[in-house]
Design a protein around this motif. Structure first.
Motif, PDB file in Angstrom:
ATOM      1  N   GLU A 238      -2.426  -6.994  12.043  1.00 42.68           N
ATOM      2  CA  GLU A 238      -2.825  -6.650  10.677  1.00 42.68           C
ATOM      3  C   GLU A 238      -2.134  -5.367  10.216  1.00 42.68           C
ATOM      4  O   GLU A 238      -1.780  -5.235   9.041  1.00 42.68           O
ATOM      5  CB  GLU A 238      -4.345  -6.480  10.607  1.00 42.68           C
ATOM      6  CG  GLU A 238      -5.136  -7.755  10.770  1.00 42.68           C
ATOM      7  CD  GLU A 238      -5.016  -8.664   9.553  1.00 42.68           C
ATOM      8  OE1 GLU A 238      -5.026  -8.160   8.416  1.00 42.68           O
ATOM      9  OE2 GLU A 238      -4.887  -9.888   9.744  1.00 42.68           O
ATOM     10  N   LEU A 239      -1.958  -4.435  11.130  1.00 48.26           N
ATOM     11  CA  LEU A 239      -1.296  -3.177  10.774  1.00 48.26           C
ATOM     12  C   LEU A 239       0.137  -3.434  10.324  1.00 48.26           C
ATOM     13  O   LEU A 239       0.599  -2.891   9.305  1.00 48.26           O
ATOM     14  CB  LEU A 239      -1.323  -2.235  11.982  1.00 48.26           C
ATOM     15  CG  LEU A 239      -0.785  -0.822  11.760  1.00 48.26           C
ATOM     16  CD1 LEU A 239      -1.595  -0.085  10.701  1.00 48.26           C
ATOM     17  CD2 LEU A 239      -0.791  -0.031  13.073  1.00 48.26           C
ATOM     18  N   ILE A 240       0.856  -4.264  11.062  1.00 51.51           N
ATOM     19  CA  ILE A 240       2.237  -4.578  10.694  1.00 51.51           C
ATOM     20  C   ILE A 240       2.268  -5.415   9.427  1.00 51.51           C
ATOM     21  O   ILE A 240       3.170  -5.271   8.586  1.00 51.51           O
ATOM     22  CB  ILE A 240       2.944  -5.283  11.864  1.00 51.51           C
ATOM     23  CG1 ILE A 240       3.077  -4.314  13.036  1.00 51.51           C
ATOM     24  CG2 ILE A 240       4.309  -5.813  11.444  1.00 51.51           C
ATOM     25  CD1 ILE A 240       3.798  -4.860  14.228  1.00 51.51           C
ATOM     26  N   LEU A 241       1.284  -6.285   9.249  1.00 53.16           N
ATOM     27  CA  LEU A 241       1.204  -7.070   8.021  1.00 53.16           C
ATOM     28  C   LEU A 241       1.011  -6.151   6.812  1.00 53.16           C
ATOM     29  O   LEU A 241       1.633  -6.351   5.765  1.00 53.16           O
ATOM     30  CB  LEU A 241       0.058  -8.072   8.111  1.00 53.16           C
ATOM     31  CG  LEU A 241      -0.112  -9.035   6.923  1.00 53.16           C
ATOM     32  CD1 LEU A 241       1.145  -9.869   6.720  1.00 53.16           C
ATOM     33  CD2 LEU A 241      -1.321  -9.932   7.126  1.00 53.16           C
ATOM     34  N   GLY A 242       0.169  -5.133   6.968  1.00 55.21           N
ATOM     35  CA  GLY A 242      -0.021  -4.164   5.892  1.00 55.21           C
ATOM     36  C   GLY A 242       1.249  -3.391   5.594  1.00 55.21           C
ATOM     37  O   GLY A 242       1.591  -3.135   4.437  1.00 55.21           O
ATOM     38  N   ILE A 243       1.978  -3.018   6.644  1.00 54.01           N
ATOM     39  CA  ILE A 243       3.254  -2.314   6.467  1.00 54.01           C
ATOM     40  C   ILE A 243       4.243  -3.202   5.728  1.00 54.01           C
ATOM     41  O   ILE A 243       4.957  -2.747   4.821  1.00 54.01           O
ATOM     42  CB  ILE A 243       3.812  -1.898   7.852  1.00 54.01           C
ATOM     43  CG1 ILE A 243       2.952  -0.781   8.454  1.00 54.01           C
ATOM     44  CG2 ILE A 243       5.261  -1.442   7.738  1.00 54.01           C
ATOM     45  CD1 ILE A 243       3.327  -0.434   9.882  1.00 54.01           C
ATOM     46  N   THR A 244       4.292  -4.471   6.118  1.00 48.94           N
ATOM     47  CA  THR A 244       5.221  -5.398   5.461  1.00 48.94           C
ATOM     48  C   THR A 244       4.896  -5.548   3.983  1.00 48.94           C
ATOM     49  O   THR A 244       5.799  -5.601   3.141  1.00 48.94           O
ATOM     50  CB  THR A 244       5.162  -6.774   6.169  1.00 48.94           C
ATOM     51  OG1 THR A 244       5.415  -6.605   7.559  1.00 48.94           O
ATOM     52  CG2 THR A 244       6.198  -7.716   5.595  1.00 48.94           C
ATOM     53  N   ARG A 245       3.623  -5.625   3.659  1.00 44.87           N
ATOM     54  CA  ARG A 245       3.237  -5.701   2.246  1.00 44.87           C
ATOM     55  C   ARG A 245       3.706  -4.462   1.492  1.00 44.87           C
ATOM     56  O   ARG A 245       4.192  -4.552   0.356  1.00 44.87           O
ATOM     57  CB  ARG A 245       1.719  -5.837   2.126  1.00 44.87           C
ATOM     58  CG  ARG A 245       1.181  -7.201   2.522  1.00 44.87           C
ATOM     59  CD  ARG A 245      -0.314  -7.282   2.224  1.00 44.87           C
ATOM     60  NE  ARG A 245      -0.876  -8.554   2.645  1.00 44.87           N
ATOM     61  CZ  ARG A 245      -2.163  -8.876   2.512  1.00 44.87           C
ATOM     62  NH1 ARG A 245      -3.009  -8.001   1.975  1.00 44.87           N
ATOM     63  NH2 ARG A 245      -2.603 -10.056   2.909  1.00 44.87           N
ATOM     64  N   TYR A 246       3.527  -3.311   2.134  1.00 41.85           N
ATOM     65  CA  TYR A 246       3.944  -2.080   1.470  1.00 41.85           C
ATOM     66  C   TYR A 246       5.457  -2.067   1.242  1.00 41.85           C
ATOM     67  O   TYR A 246       5.937  -1.721   0.162  1.00 41.85           O
ATOM     68  CB  TYR A 246       3.530  -0.868   2.317  1.00 41.85           C
ATOM     69  CG  TYR A 246       4.025   0.434   1.755  1.00 41.85           C
ATOM     70  CD1 TYR A 246       3.365   1.048   0.692  1.00 41.85           C
ATOM     71  CD2 TYR A 246       5.169   1.044   2.254  1.00 41.85           C
ATOM     72  CE1 TYR A 246       3.829   2.234   0.155  1.00 41.85           C
ATOM     73  CE2 TYR A 246       5.637   2.223   1.729  1.00 41.85           C
ATOM     74  CZ  TYR A 246       4.956   2.822   0.675  1.00 41.85           C
ATOM     75  OH  TYR A 246       5.429   3.987   0.139  1.00 41.85           O
ATOM     76  N   LEU A 247       6.208  -2.459   2.259  1.00 45.49           N
ATOM     77  CA  LEU A 247       7.668  -2.467   2.137  1.00 45.49           C
ATOM     78  C   LEU A 247       8.121  -3.480   1.097  1.00 45.49           C
ATOM     79  O   LEU A 247       9.103  -3.243   0.379  1.00 45.49           O
ATOM     80  CB  LEU A 247       8.299  -2.784   3.500  1.00 45.49           C
ATOM     81  CG  LEU A 247       8.070  -1.749   4.609  1.00 45.49           C
ATOM     82  CD1 LEU A 247       8.603  -2.273   5.936  1.00 45.49           C
ATOM     83  CD2 LEU A 247       8.738  -0.417   4.274  1.00 45.49           C
TER      84      LEU A 247
END
Length: 817
Positions: free
Chosen positions: A407-416
């Motif tokens: 989920e943390l990486i998914l959140g980062i991907t959304r931000y990017l």
């Protein structure tokens, strides 16, 4: 003087003096006590006077309404006797209710709050809802008293008065039900913190608004002190409940969830708070002697003092304080070995993890997740060793723990994905002062470097009446801030991948095979999400590096090289560990497989995909390492499938059952054949040698294994005449062939020989010259039946002539001759 009368009279007067002094002393003591109680009486008097004032105003308004109704609507006045009876009855009910409530609240206080810290006792006494309801009951009694006073003087009362009185009576009864319910809630000592949570929500809303109050340092400091005190009270609540019975841990879990929800709300607003705001605490940072300049060192030596610490802003004080509250509660839950509440807490953390990635808090939250994992690891492993329902909860925690990093990486991907570098940098050039900067849209401006830059621009406009700083320079400064954050993102992604992988490895080391397979299954997911993020990062890095015009301003190099190497290393080492875990798990749950996830199937498919990718990338070492344990996995998985599909006894399904059951053997031959073709195409015999060595070692283990090769050859021979149509895995298998064919077509080694109207592959390999499955059209390769290559070139060496595999194209005879 020596007479008896003298001493009698003296004694009498001394007694009178003593009694007078005693009387004065008693009166003074009583007066002192009355003075001490005077402030309480004064407070009561203030409440009474205030309630009387409100009641008089209210009654005067009612009198006006009554007068209007009597004059305009020609309504008769209400009977005073009836009104008086209603009023007296309502006052009696109110008195009883107030008495019952006081008795109830005092019993709760004596049972739950007699030994609590003073802050908690005060919080209980000042509960907003309770005090509001009490005030309404008192106001009702005062209003009724004024109505009675009117009845005494025979003042006319109209319909409005009776309607309002009845309404107030009903409201008073309902108020008691509310206070009763609230008192029941307050019997749970965690509920007294609700007011503090609400207060913290309000403070966060206030400090995140850039108005005349929040930009004032006095108000900033005031808000910070209130928030710090409120969080401390929450910590006291957690400490006070550290010894509650285990059956009350669910209430503690709900209390922890409220902190998580508050933190989620705070992160949504935090980017609106200026970086140097006094809403953040200051903490001392002690410099090291070797990193201090000579002026400070010389001064310290001359004065005999230490190097003075520097006060720096702690931007995470609020998060640390809230999580300290949760950690206090978590320690209690772990001491109680309450795995169910622990699972609920990990579920609650998932929503916050996604927000952390989207709101630029990923590095901080990653470290928090690791601390929580370390503190709860012993309890989790303890329950993984049991065979009861708690084991399922522990497995669920492992699954959620790994999902949090995903989920943390998914959140980062959304931000990017939402980061438009050109738009952000262009927006920055439109600002002429730091106060104009929209730090919510461009959070990278919320820093010391950018504040100094825009302060200088503002000074230029004041002095020169124009902006002298070039736009490219502004963009470069902001681009550097984004560039540095991208470096943090890369580090967080790499950290998350390693954490999930290490969880699986550690569980495997401790022989928790099912839990290890659960964790390692998430590695594939997190690697997939990471590759998506890497594509976005590399695109953003190119855009940012193009803004680095003034090279004398150094940027610390940011690259995804280390992250890519970590991914490659884990992709190479993961299959061997996953095979061990999934095989063990499949054997443990062979008979009741429907009740558990199919980790063996997951392992087989991912390992097969990993082999295809290693061929695509021409990574022989990776292929060799993964292929070493592949055949054993294929044999077990084929038996796993066979024992499942043979349950279908219908005759019309026989061909489909065979097709599904023999798929692992076919795909093993297919991948092996593609590897041999790729090696021969590149002139690298190591691919074929590795496959032959693995096959040779398999035969050496047991001479009976030759019969397995015979079965494989027989089943694949039969599949040549299979007319099942499109099977459940045919598209997947075709995709594998197309991918390798595409790589061959794109390779520099690809050469074509034109023979009249056809094209042939130019190669010195005897195998490829004999193999008739390569079709070339318009410089594009098409591979047909590549499994034939493996069966004819490698497997047939161990089979007698009557059992040898034969190609449907007839090229096996030409090759063997």
């Amino acid at each position: 003087m020596n007479t008896r009368l003298y001493w009698t009279i003296k004694k009498f007067f001394q007694k009178i003096v003593f009694d007078t002094k005693r009387l004065i002393y008693v009166l003074k003591e009583k007066f002192s006590k009355q003075c001490k109680l005077l402030h309480i009486q004064f407070d009561i008097l203030k409440v009474v006077l205030w309630q009387i004032f409100l009641a008089i105003v209210f009654v005067l308004l009612l009198k006006k309404c009554d007068a209007l109704l009597l004059s305009y609507l020609k309504l008769d006045s209400i009977s005073l006797d009836m009104f008086k009876d209603i009023t007296i009855g309502g006052m009696g009910i109110a008195g009883v209710i107030l008495g019952l409530y006081c008795t109830n609240i005092s019993s709760i206080f004596s049972a739950k709050y007699s030994n609590v810290p003073s802050d908690l006792a005060t919080l209980y006494q000042r509960d907003v809802i309770t005090n509001s309801c009490i005030n309404q009951i008192i106001r009702y009694i005062v209003v009724c008293s004024i109505f009675l006073f009117e009845c005494v003087f025979k003042q006319p009362l109209g319909m409005a008065s009776i309607i309002v009185l009845l309404f107030l009576t009903v409201q008073m009864v309902i108020t008691f039900s509310v206070t009763g319910n609230r008192s029941y809630m307050l019997s749970d000592t965690f509920s007294v913190g609700d007011a503090k949570f609400q207060n913290l929500y309000n403070i966060i809303k206030k400090v995140s608004k850039r108005n005349i109050f929040t930009t004032d340092q006095s108000f900033q400091n005031h808000y910070k002190k209130i928030a710090s005190h409120d969080v401390y009270i929450l910590f006291e609540i957690g400490q006070y409940n550290a010894n509650i019975p285990k059956n009350q841990n669910e209430s503690m879990g709900l209390f922890m969830n409220k902190s998580v929800a508050l933190l989620e709300f705070y992160w949504d607003k935090k980017q609106n708070i200026q970086y140097d705001s006094l809403c953040f605490e200051k903490k001392a940072q002690y410099p090291q002697w070797h990193a201090t300049d000579d002026t400070e060192i010389r001064l310290a030596l001359q004065t005999g003092t230490s190097i003075q610490p520097k006060m720096v802003t702690d931007n995470y004080w609020f998060e640390n304080a809230l999580l300290k509250v949760n950690q206090e509660c978590l320690n209690k839950i772990l001491r109680d070995d309450d795995i169910l509440v622990l699972q609920q807490y990990f579920v609650c953390l998932q929503s916050l993890t996604l927000i952390a990635g989207e709101k630029r808090q990923c590095d901080y939250w990653g470290s928090v997740l690791k601390k929580i994992k370390i503190s709860s690891w012993t309890v989790i492993c303890k329950h993984l060793s049991s065979d009861d329902l708690d084991k399922e909860n522990a497995l669920s925690i492992v699954d959620i723990m790994c999902s949090n990093y995903v989920e943390l990486i998914l959140g980062i991907t959304r931000y990017l994905s939402n980061l438009n570098v050109e738009s952000v940098l262009h927006q920055c050039t439109t600002y002429s002062s730091f106060d104009q900067c929209d730090i919510q849209y461009v959070p990278y401006l919320n820093g010391e470097m950018c504040k100094r830059l825009f302060t200088q621009i503002s000074a230029e406009l004041s002095i020169e009446n124009k902006k002298l700083t070039a736009n490219w320079y502004i963009q470069q400064i902001v681009a550097k801030e984004i560039y540095q954050y991208i470096g943090i993102v890369i580090g967080t992604i790499e950290f998350s991948i390693k954490e999930v992988y290490e969880i699986g490895i550690q569980l495997n080391t401790e022989n928790h095979c099912q839990a290890a397979a659960t964790a390692l299954s998430h590695v594939f997911e997190i690697l997939n999400k990471s590759k998506r993020a890497i594509l976005l990062i590399e695109k953003i890095l190119i855009q940012l590096e193009n803004k680095h015009i003034e090279k004398s301003i150094l940027w610390q190099k940011v690259s995804t090289d280390s992250l890519v190497q970590t991914i490659q290393k884990i992709e190479t080492n993961l299959p061997a560990v996953l095979i061990k875990c999934s095989v063990s798990d499949a054997l443990d749950h062979w008979k009741n497989r429907e009740d558990y996830p199919d980790f063996l199937g997951l392992c087989y498919n991912h390992v097969s995909e990993a082999l295809i990718r290693s061929i695509e990338s021409n990574d022989f070492e990776r292929f060799k390492k993964i292929y070493r344990g592949y055949f054993d996995l294929v044999l077990l998985y084929q038996e796993y499938i066979r024992t499942d599909v043979i349950k279908h006894k219908e005759a019309y399904l026989a061909e489909i059952v065979f097709h599904v059951a023999s798929a692992p053997f076919f795909e093993y031959a297919l991948i092996s054949g593609l590897a041999i073709i790729w090696g021969e195409f590149n002139g690298a015999s190591c691919w074929k040698d590795s496959i032959d060595t693995t096959l040779k070692e398999f035969i050496k283990k047991d001479s009976k294994n030759l019969s397995i090769l015979s079965v494989i050859a027989q089943q694949l021979q039969f599949r040549q005449h299979d007319i099942v149509g499109i099977g459940n895995r045919d598209i997947l298998q075709t995709n594998w062939k197309q991918r390798i064919a595409h790589v061959m077509s794109s390779s520099p080694s690809f050469e074509v020989i034109y023979d009249h109207f056809s094209e042939r592959l130019k190669t010195a390999s005897k195998i490829l010259q004999s193999y008739r499955g390569i079709t070339i059209m318009n410089h594009h390769v098409d591979l047909t039946n590549p499994e034939d290559v493996f069966m004819i070139v490698s497997v047939n060496n161990y089979l007698p002539d009557e059992k040898k595999y034969k190609s449907c194209w007839g090229w096996s005879e030409n090759y063997e001759s």
